[in-house]
Design an enzyme around this catalytic site. Structure first.
Site, PDB file in Angstrom:
ATOM      1  N   PRO A   9      -1.001  -0.938  -9.070  1.00 49.53           N
ATOM      2  CA  PRO A   9      -2.356  -0.526  -8.696  1.00 49.53           C
ATOM      3  C   PRO A   9      -2.519   0.959  -8.428  1.00 49.53           C
ATOM      4  O   PRO A   9      -1.644   1.592  -7.841  1.00 49.53           O
ATOM      5  CB  PRO A   9      -2.629  -1.333  -7.413  1.00 49.53           C
ATOM      6  CG  PRO A   9      -1.300  -1.761  -6.925  1.00 49.53           C
ATOM      7  CD  PRO A   9      -0.429  -1.911  -8.134  1.00 49.53           C
ATOM      8  N   ASN A  10      -3.648   1.451  -8.897  1.00 48.11           N
ATOM      9  CA  ASN A  10      -4.118   2.824  -8.689  1.00 48.11           C
ATOM     10  C   ASN A  10      -3.373   3.874  -9.510  1.00 48.11           C
ATOM     11  O   ASN A  10      -3.753   5.040  -9.521  1.00 48.11           O
ATOM     12  CB  ASN A  10      -4.071   3.203  -7.192  1.00 48.11           C
ATOM     13  CG  ASN A  10      -4.948   2.271  -6.365  1.00 48.11           C
ATOM     14  OD1 ASN A  10      -6.120   2.098  -6.682  1.00 48.11           O
ATOM     15  ND2 ASN A  10      -4.386   1.658  -5.344  1.00 48.11           N
ATOM     16  N   ARG A  17      -6.039  11.188  -8.806  1.00 46.16           N
ATOM     17  CA  ARG A  17      -5.798  10.598  -7.492  1.00 46.16           C
ATOM     18  C   ARG A  17      -4.876  11.491  -6.659  1.00 46.16           C
ATOM     19  O   ARG A  17      -3.755  11.788  -7.076  1.00 46.16           O
ATOM     20  CB  ARG A  17      -5.104   9.259  -7.727  1.00 46.16           C
ATOM     21  CG  ARG A  17      -4.587   8.588  -6.505  1.00 46.16           C
ATOM     22  CD  ARG A  17      -3.611   7.474  -6.879  1.00 46.16           C
ATOM     23  NE  ARG A  17      -3.270   6.732  -5.689  1.00 46.16           N
ATOM     24  CZ  ARG A  17      -2.208   5.950  -5.571  1.00 46.16           C
ATOM     25  NH1 ARG A  17      -1.386   5.783  -6.589  1.00 46.16           N
ATOM     26  NH2 ARG A  17      -1.968   5.325  -4.451  1.00 46.16           N
ATOM     27  N   TYR A  22       0.484  13.166  -6.021  1.00 48.65           N
ATOM     28  CA  TYR A  22       0.872  12.516  -7.282  1.00 48.65           C
ATOM     29  C   TYR A  22       0.786  13.414  -8.509  1.00 48.65           C
ATOM     30  O   TYR A  22       1.098  12.979  -9.620  1.00 48.65           O
ATOM     31  CB  TYR A  22       0.023  11.257  -7.483  1.00 48.65           C
ATOM     32  CG  TYR A  22       0.203  10.239  -6.375  1.00 48.65           C
ATOM     33  CD1 TYR A  22       1.427   9.601  -6.191  1.00 48.65           C
ATOM     34  CD2 TYR A  22      -0.839   9.922  -5.502  1.00 48.65           C
ATOM     35  CE1 TYR A  22       1.612   8.674  -5.171  1.00 48.65           C
ATOM     36  CE2 TYR A  22      -0.669   8.997  -4.481  1.00 48.65           C
ATOM     37  CZ  TYR A  22       0.557   8.375  -4.315  1.00 48.65           C
ATOM     38  OH  TYR A  22       0.748   7.459  -3.302  1.00 48.65           O
ATOM     39  N   ASN A  71       6.968   0.809 -11.142  1.00 54.25           N
ATOM     40  CA  ASN A  71       6.317   1.419  -9.981  1.00 54.25           C
ATOM     41  C   ASN A  71       5.210   0.450  -9.575  1.00 54.25           C
ATOM     42  O   ASN A  71       4.130   0.435 -10.176  1.00 54.25           O
ATOM     43  CB  ASN A  71       5.744   2.797 -10.315  1.00 54.25           C
ATOM     44  CG  ASN A  71       5.182   3.484  -9.072  1.00 54.25           C
ATOM     45  OD1 ASN A  71       5.028   2.849  -8.027  1.00 54.25           O
ATOM     46  ND2 ASN A  71       4.871   4.766  -9.194  1.00 54.25           N
ATOM     47  N   ALA A  74       1.338   0.207  -4.184  1.00 59.22           N
ATOM     48  CA  ALA A  74       1.289  -0.360  -2.828  1.00 59.22           C
ATOM     49  C   ALA A  74       1.820  -1.794  -2.769  1.00 59.22           C
ATOM     50  O   ALA A  74       2.238  -2.253  -1.699  1.00 59.22           O
ATOM     51  CB  ALA A  74      -0.139  -0.302  -2.297  1.00 59.22           C
ATOM     52  N   ASP A  84       9.965 -11.932  -5.829  1.00 60.01           N
ATOM     53  CA  ASP A  84      10.492 -13.203  -6.352  1.00 60.01           C
ATOM     54  C   ASP A  84      10.553 -13.200  -7.878  1.00 60.01           C
ATOM     55  O   ASP A  84      11.491 -13.737  -8.470  1.00 60.01           O
ATOM     56  CB  ASP A  84       9.608 -14.381  -5.903  1.00 60.01           C
ATOM     57  CG  ASP A  84       9.911 -14.822  -4.474  1.00 60.01           C
ATOM     58  OD1 ASP A  84      10.884 -14.320  -3.878  1.00 60.01           O
ATOM     59  OD2 ASP A  84       9.162 -15.678  -3.961  1.00 60.01           O
ATOM     60  N   GLU A  95      13.272   0.299  -9.475  1.00 56.71           N
ATOM     61  CA  GLU A  95      12.065   0.640  -8.709  1.00 56.71           C
ATOM     62  C   GLU A  95      11.910   2.155  -8.702  1.00 56.71           C
ATOM     63  O   GLU A  95      12.854   2.873  -8.375  1.00 56.71           O
ATOM     64  CB  GLU A  95      12.228   0.124  -7.265  1.00 56.71           C
ATOM     65  CG  GLU A  95      11.111   0.589  -6.345  1.00 56.71           C
ATOM     66  CD  GLU A  95      11.305   0.129  -4.891  1.00 56.71           C
ATOM     67  OE1 GLU A  95      12.072  -0.831  -4.651  1.00 56.71           O
ATOM     68  OE2 GLU A  95      10.681   0.735  -4.016  1.00 56.71           O
ATOM     69  N   HIS A  97       9.243   5.568  -7.627  1.00 50.67           N
ATOM     70  CA  HIS A  97       8.062   6.105  -6.959  1.00 50.67           C
ATOM     71  C   HIS A  97       7.956   7.585  -7.275  1.00 50.67           C
ATOM     72  O   HIS A  97       8.978   8.284  -7.327  1.00 50.67           O
ATOM     73  CB  HIS A  97       8.136   5.902  -5.445  1.00 50.67           C
ATOM     74  CG  HIS A  97       8.206   4.466  -5.073  1.00 50.67           C
ATOM     75  ND1 HIS A  97       7.097   3.641  -5.125  1.00 50.67           N
ATOM     76  CD2 HIS A  97       9.250   3.684  -4.706  1.00 50.67           C
ATOM     77  CE1 HIS A  97       7.469   2.416  -4.787  1.00 50.67           C
ATOM     78  NE2 HIS A  97       8.771   2.420  -4.538  1.00 50.67           N
ATOM     79  N   ARG A 104       7.041   9.384   4.066  1.00 53.15           N
ATOM     80  CA  ARG A 104       5.611   9.132   4.300  1.00 53.15           C
ATOM     81  C   ARG A 104       5.438   8.085   5.415  1.00 53.15           C
ATOM     82  O   ARG A 104       6.337   7.887   6.216  1.00 53.15           O
ATOM     83  CB  ARG A 104       4.965   8.722   2.973  1.00 53.15           C
ATOM     84  CG  ARG A 104       5.078   9.829   1.911  1.00 53.15           C
ATOM     85  CD  ARG A 104       4.437   9.433   0.602  1.00 53.15           C
ATOM     86  NE  ARG A 104       3.001   9.264   0.746  1.00 53.15           N
ATOM     87  CZ  ARG A 104       2.225   8.683  -0.192  1.00 53.15           C
ATOM     88  NH1 ARG A 104       2.767   8.236  -1.307  1.00 53.15           N
ATOM     89  NH2 ARG A 104       0.925   8.569   0.007  1.00 53.15           N
TER      90      ARG A 104
HETATM   91  C1  DQA Z   1       3.808   5.104  -4.989  1.00 54.21           C
HETATM   92  C2  DQA Z   1       4.011   5.066  -3.468  1.00 54.21           C
HETATM   93  C3  DQA Z   1       3.249   3.899  -2.863  1.00 54.21           C
HETATM   94  O1  DQA Z   1       3.451   3.878  -1.452  1.00 54.21           O
HETATM   95  C4  DQA Z   1       1.769   4.049  -3.129  1.00 54.21           C
HETATM   96  O2  DQA Z   1       1.075   2.947  -2.608  1.00 54.21           O
HETATM   97  C5  DQA Z   1       1.474   4.246  -4.579  1.00 54.21           C
HETATM   98  C6  DQA Z   1       2.333   5.138  -5.345  1.00 54.21           C
HETATM   99  C7  DQA Z   1       4.479   6.344  -5.624  1.00 54.21           C
HETATM  100  O3  DQA Z   1       4.670   6.320  -6.833  1.00 54.21           O
HETATM  101  O4  DQA Z   1       4.783   7.311  -4.935  1.00 54.21           O
HETATM  102  O5  DQA Z   1       0.500   3.745  -5.098  1.00 54.21           O
HETATM  103  O6  DQA Z   1       4.395   3.949  -5.547  1.00 54.21           O
END
Ligand code: DQA
Length: 137
Positions: A9-10, A17, A22, A71, A74, A84, A95, A97, A104
């Protein structure tokens, strides 16, 4: 070699954003440079703001691809279901980020992905994705 980059998401808003966290480039721009640089592998990209679609994608590729760079945005900090799903598939998941989640807010220090992931890369901007790809090569 087949690798999927899976964004949650996002992350479709990258470039617009919170650019101080980012960055200014869109994911599509970055993905084009990655595809050129890693032309010898099959690199695919999927983004969704919907938890179930992320899970469906993990199920879809998770028995045939060589690696997944995830990624989960949130959902990383909330989704038992994505955790799961990673447990249930065979393809290794890394994973990633963009930001250093550990520097943070406290709630970003928890990950439901990490215990089931091959590794975690955070805090290197978009380069986090590239480092994950390199680790699969
Ligand atoms: C994120 C870090 C997450 O905490 C956040 O909710 C994101 C982006 C990152 O890439 O730094 O949406 O995954």
């Amino acid at each position: 070699m087949k690798i999927l980059i899976l964004n949650g998401p996002n992350l479709n808003l990258l470039g617009k954003r919170e650019p101080s966290i980012y960055g200014n480039s869109t994911f599509d721009e970055f993905f084009e440079t990655l595809k050129m640089k890693y032309g010898n592998i099959e690199l695919l990209y999927f983004q969704s703001n919907v938890e179930g679609e992320i899970i469906n994608k993990l199920h879809e590729v998770g028995f045939s691809f060589d690696g997944i760079v995830l990624n989960a945005g949130a959902y990383t900090h909330t989704s038992v279901a994505i955790g799961d799903a990673i447990k249930g598939i065979e393809t290794p998941v890394i994973e990633v980020h963009i930001s250093n989640v550990h520097a943070r807010e406290e709630f970003r220090h928890t990950s439901y992905i990490a215990p089931n992931a091959k590794g975690v890369i955070a805090g290197f901007g978009l380069q986090s994705y590239e480092l994950a790809i390199q680790s699969f090569l």
